[in-house]
Design a protein around this motif. Structure first.
Motif, mmCIF file in Angstrom:
data_model
loop_
_atom_site.group_PDB
_atom_site.id
_atom_site.type_symbol
_atom_site.label_atom_id
_atom_site.label_comp_id
_atom_site.label_asym_id
_atom_site.label_seq_id
_atom_site.Cartn_x
_atom_site.Cartn_y
_atom_site.Cartn_z
ATOM 1 N N PHE A 98 25.748 -25.343 -4.828
ATOM 2 C CA PHE A 98 25.976 -23.951 -5.220
ATOM 3 C C PHE A 98 27.123 -23.879 -6.212
ATOM 4 N N LEU A 99 26.906 -23.103 -7.271
ATOM 5 C CA LEU A 99 27.892 -22.978 -8.336
ATOM 6 C C LEU A 99 28.212 -21.508 -8.586
ATOM 7 N N ARG A 100 29.443 -21.269 -8.964
ATOM 8 C CA ARG A 100 29.946 -19.922 -9.202
ATOM 9 C C ARG A 100 30.077 -19.706 -10.717
ATOM 10 N N TYR A 101 29.746 -18.498 -11.201
ATOM 11 C CA TYR A 101 29.889 -18.225 -12.620
ATOM 12 C C TYR A 101 30.144 -16.746 -12.873
ATOM 13 N N HIS A 102 30.696 -16.454 -14.038
ATOM 14 C CA HIS A 102 30.899 -15.087 -14.497
ATOM 15 C C HIS A 102 29.931 -14.810 -15.637
ATOM 16 N N GLN A 103 29.456 -13.563 -15.689
ATOM 17 C CA GLN A 103 28.474 -13.186 -16.705
ATOM 18 C C GLN A 103 28.689 -11.731 -17.100
ATOM 19 N N PRO A 104 28.472 -11.390 -18.374
ATOM 20 C CA PRO A 104 28.610 -9.990 -18.780
ATOM 21 C C PRO A 104 27.714 -9.075 -17.946
ATOM 22 N N LYS A 105 28.195 -7.880 -17.693
ATOM 23 C CA LYS A 105 27.412 -6.911 -16.925
ATOM 24 C C LYS A 105 26.154 -6.502 -17.687
ATOM 25 N N ASN A 106 25.197 -6.000 -16.934
ATOM 26 C CA ASN A 106 23.974 -5.410 -17.494
ATOM 27 C C ASN A 106 23.110 -6.401 -18.258
ATOM 28 N N VAL A 107 23.127 -7.682 -17.837
ATOM 29 C CA VAL A 107 22.188 -8.646 -18.424
ATOM 30 C C VAL A 107 20.956 -8.723 -17.539
ATOM 31 N N THR A 108 19.879 -9.229 -18.076
ATOM 32 C CA THR A 108 18.641 -9.299 -17.311
ATOM 33 C C THR A 108 18.732 -10.358 -16.222
ATOM 34 N N HIS A 109 17.934 -10.187 -15.187
ATOM 35 C CA HIS A 109 17.913 -11.123 -14.066
ATOM 36 C C HIS A 109 17.580 -12.534 -14.543
ATOM 37 N N ASN A 110 18.364 -13.497 -14.079
ATOM 38 C CA ASN A 110 18.183 -14.910 -14.414
ATOM 39 C C ASN A 110 18.521 -15.244 -15.863
ATOM 40 N N SER A 111 19.089 -14.290 -16.592
ATOM 41 C CA SER A 111 19.481 -14.585 -17.970
ATOM 42 C C SER A 111 20.642 -15.569 -17.979
ATOM 43 N N GLN A 112 20.662 -16.434 -19.002
ATOM 44 C CA GLN A 112 21.760 -17.387 -19.166
ATOM 45 C C GLN A 112 22.814 -16.874 -20.137
ATOM 46 N N SER A 113 22.631 -15.682 -20.646
ATOM 47 C CA SER A 113 23.495 -15.153 -21.702
ATOM 48 C C SER A 113 24.936 -14.967 -21.230
ATOM 49 N N GLY A 114 25.879 -15.535 -21.987
ATOM 50 C CA GLY A 114 27.294 -15.288 -21.757
ATOM 51 C C GLY A 114 27.893 -15.930 -20.525
ATOM 52 N N ILE A 115 27.214 -16.901 -19.939
ATOM 53 C CA ILE A 115 27.686 -17.503 -18.691
ATOM 54 C C ILE A 115 28.968 -18.314 -18.908
ATOM 55 N N THR A 116 29.915 -18.128 -17.991
ATOM 56 C CA THR A 116 31.110 -18.969 -17.920
ATOM 57 C C THR A 116 31.211 -19.522 -16.508
ATOM 58 N N PHE A 117 31.105 -20.835 -16.358
ATOM 59 C CA PHE A 117 31.174 -21.438 -15.044
ATOM 60 C C PHE A 117 32.605 -21.405 -14.508
ATOM 61 N N VAL A 118 32.733 -21.161 -13.213
ATOM 62 C CA VAL A 118 34.030 -21.193 -12.542
ATOM 63 C C VAL A 118 34.002 -22.396 -11.603
ATOM 64 N N ARG A 119 34.591 -23.485 -12.041
ATOM 65 C CA ARG A 119 34.484 -24.726 -11.295
ATOM 66 C C ARG A 119 35.559 -24.817 -10.213
ATOM 67 N N ASN A 120 35.405 -25.813 -9.336
ATOM 68 C CA ASN A 120 36.419 -26.076 -8.312
ATOM 69 C C ASN A 120 37.638 -26.737 -8.953
ATOM 70 N N SER A 121 38.553 -27.216 -8.116
ATOM 71 C CA SER A 121 39.805 -27.787 -8.622
ATOM 72 C C SER A 121 39.736 -29.295 -8.831
ATOM 73 N N GLY A 122 38.536 -29.869 -8.705
ATOM 74 C CA GLY A 122 38.382 -31.320 -8.800
ATOM 75 C C GLY A 122 38.703 -31.884 -10.163
ATOM 76 N N PHE A 123 38.693 -33.225 -10.234
ATOM 77 C CA PHE A 123 39.217 -33.930 -11.392
ATOM 78 C C PHE A 123 38.187 -34.303 -12.444
ATOM 79 N N CYS A 124 36.905 -34.362 -12.092
ATOM 80 C CA CYS A 124 35.908 -34.905 -13.012
ATOM 81 C C CYS A 124 35.846 -34.101 -14.309
#
Length: 411
Positions: A98-124
């Protein structure tokens, strides 16, 4: 359109990205387990698999508890149409993440537009192993509960950019092993069994690449027993989330996922010294010498060391390994054992105790405040596999939680 790097796609084992935009996600259960903690049970879209086939897809904007919350546990398993648990011997759950991300409001369902992933604190590097939760075949037998007063904080409005919303996505990699010629080879994604010789970009794989994530992409099929006939079946990922509304007394815990294949590089630039991590994600375990096949020397050991720039109190740890694993250990300064996580192998046939499969991993819950990782302390991760036979595409991961402070009454 590509939204992630090649390494990020490999870390998710997404060789072909396919979205199911028309299938709704629905919650099956929502109840309170006590005064403060809620339990939500969700079901993924239907996944159809025929004998020997692979499903490996990303699902965006999935059902998940919303708001400013503290995550307390996360469990998952594969079930059939009737909700019955499916044994690993029939459908192998390579992993779910499971991954967390931020996306602009009012985009269509399952759209990839404007995605910014919010990753954990790991080192990779980049977003490799950036997920918040994820396990594999060991799912049913591994404890994920985060002890009080700690929790994983998500949904904090102050951390979500203006005009954006927080969403979740997941990847499920499942292999139907009914009627396959070689079950171990299929779950290790041996290239010859899948008849795969090129990667997703059409580039020839190295002859030294015997098996791994690149050899069992979405919609591929493992070699079947001659004459075997079997019907297509429908499966689902059933995932259970425990959570509570965020309160001031909760102590936030940071997620770290580290990899025994990580190669640390030190570079120098105008700003000084910088550390670059190169997590290989998977690796090949070569068979030991035939003269040692019955001895104690048939153990493959993989180690990686790296400094923990910002330390804290270790509150939970668990490894992720595949069939053939012996265990993984996280060491601190001067060889101090922080946590050892040992695989649990099944010995029967029912779901959760399948013979020969890794059905759980032991976890570490140290006494509150008893293990502190200091700023700059060098950690070493060690992963061990039995190598009486070759194992392909294995992993040596370690997932742990660190709190930068103790509860007020312990200070």
């Amino acid at each position: 359109m590509r939204i992630v790097s090649q390494e990020w796609k490999l870390s998710l084992t997404i060789l072909v990205l396919a979205l199911l935009s028309c299938t709704p996600f629905s919650s099956a259960v929502s109840r309170k387990t006590n005064k403060n903690i809620n339990t939500n049970v969700f079901m993924s879209p239907k996944i159809e698999l025929s004998p020997g086939s692979v499903s490996n897809k990303l699902y965006f904007d999935v059902d998940f508890p919303r708001g400013h919350i503290s995550l307390k546990s996360f469990n998952a398993e594969l079930v059939d149409d009737a909700g019955n648990s499916i044994p690993l011997s029939q459908t192998y759950l390579h992993h779910w993440i499971f991954l967390r991300y931020h996306q602009p409001k009012n985009v269509t369902h399952n759209s990839q537009s404007g995605i910014t992933f919010v990753r954990n604190s790991g080192f990779c590097q980049e977003n490799v192993f950036g997920q918040y939760f994820g396990l594999g075949s060991e799912t049913r037998g591994t404890n994920t509960y985060i002890p009080d007063p700690y929790g994983i904080e998500v949904g904090n409005p102050s951390e979500i950019p203006k005009g954006y919303v927080e969403k979740w996505m997941f990847n499920i990699h499942a292999i139907d092993t009914r009627g396959v010629e070689d079950k171990l080879g299929c779950i290790e994604c041996k290239c010859d069994l899948y008849n795969v010789t090129k990667d997703e970009d059409g580039v020839a794989l190295s002859p030294n690449y015997k098996g791994g994530l690149q050899c069992c992409p979405d919609n591929s099929k493992c070699k079947m027993l001659k004459g075997f006939l079997g019907k297509k079946r429908s499966i689902y990922l059933k995932y259970t989330v425990m959570w509570m509304t965020w309160e001031s007394f909760i102590v936030p815990a940071k997620i770290y996922i580290i990899d025994a294949t990580d190669v640390l590089k030190i570079s120098h630039n105008s700003k000084g010294k910088s550390l670059e991590h190169d997590c290989k994600i998977e690796y090949e375990v070569e068979p030991c010498s035939k003269s040692n096949v019955n001895g104690s020397d048939c153990v493959d050991v993989k180690r990686s060391s790296f400094p923990m720039q910002k330390g804290g109190y270790f509150i939970y740890g668990v490894g992720h390994m595949h069939v053939g694993s012996i265990g993984t250990t996280l060491y601190g300064k001067d060889g101090k054992v922080i946590c050892s996580s040992i695989p649990i192998y099944g010995n029967r046939s029912e779901a959760g105790n399948e013979k020969g499969y890794v059905v759980g991993m032991s976890t570490c819950y140290p006494q509150l405040g008893s293990i502190k990782i200091h700023d700059g302390e060098t950690l070493t991760l060690e992963a061990k596999y039995n190598n009486t036979i070759r194992h392909s595409g294995v992993m040596g991961l370690f997932y742990f939680l660190v709190a930068e402070k103790l509860p007020h009454h312990h200070l």
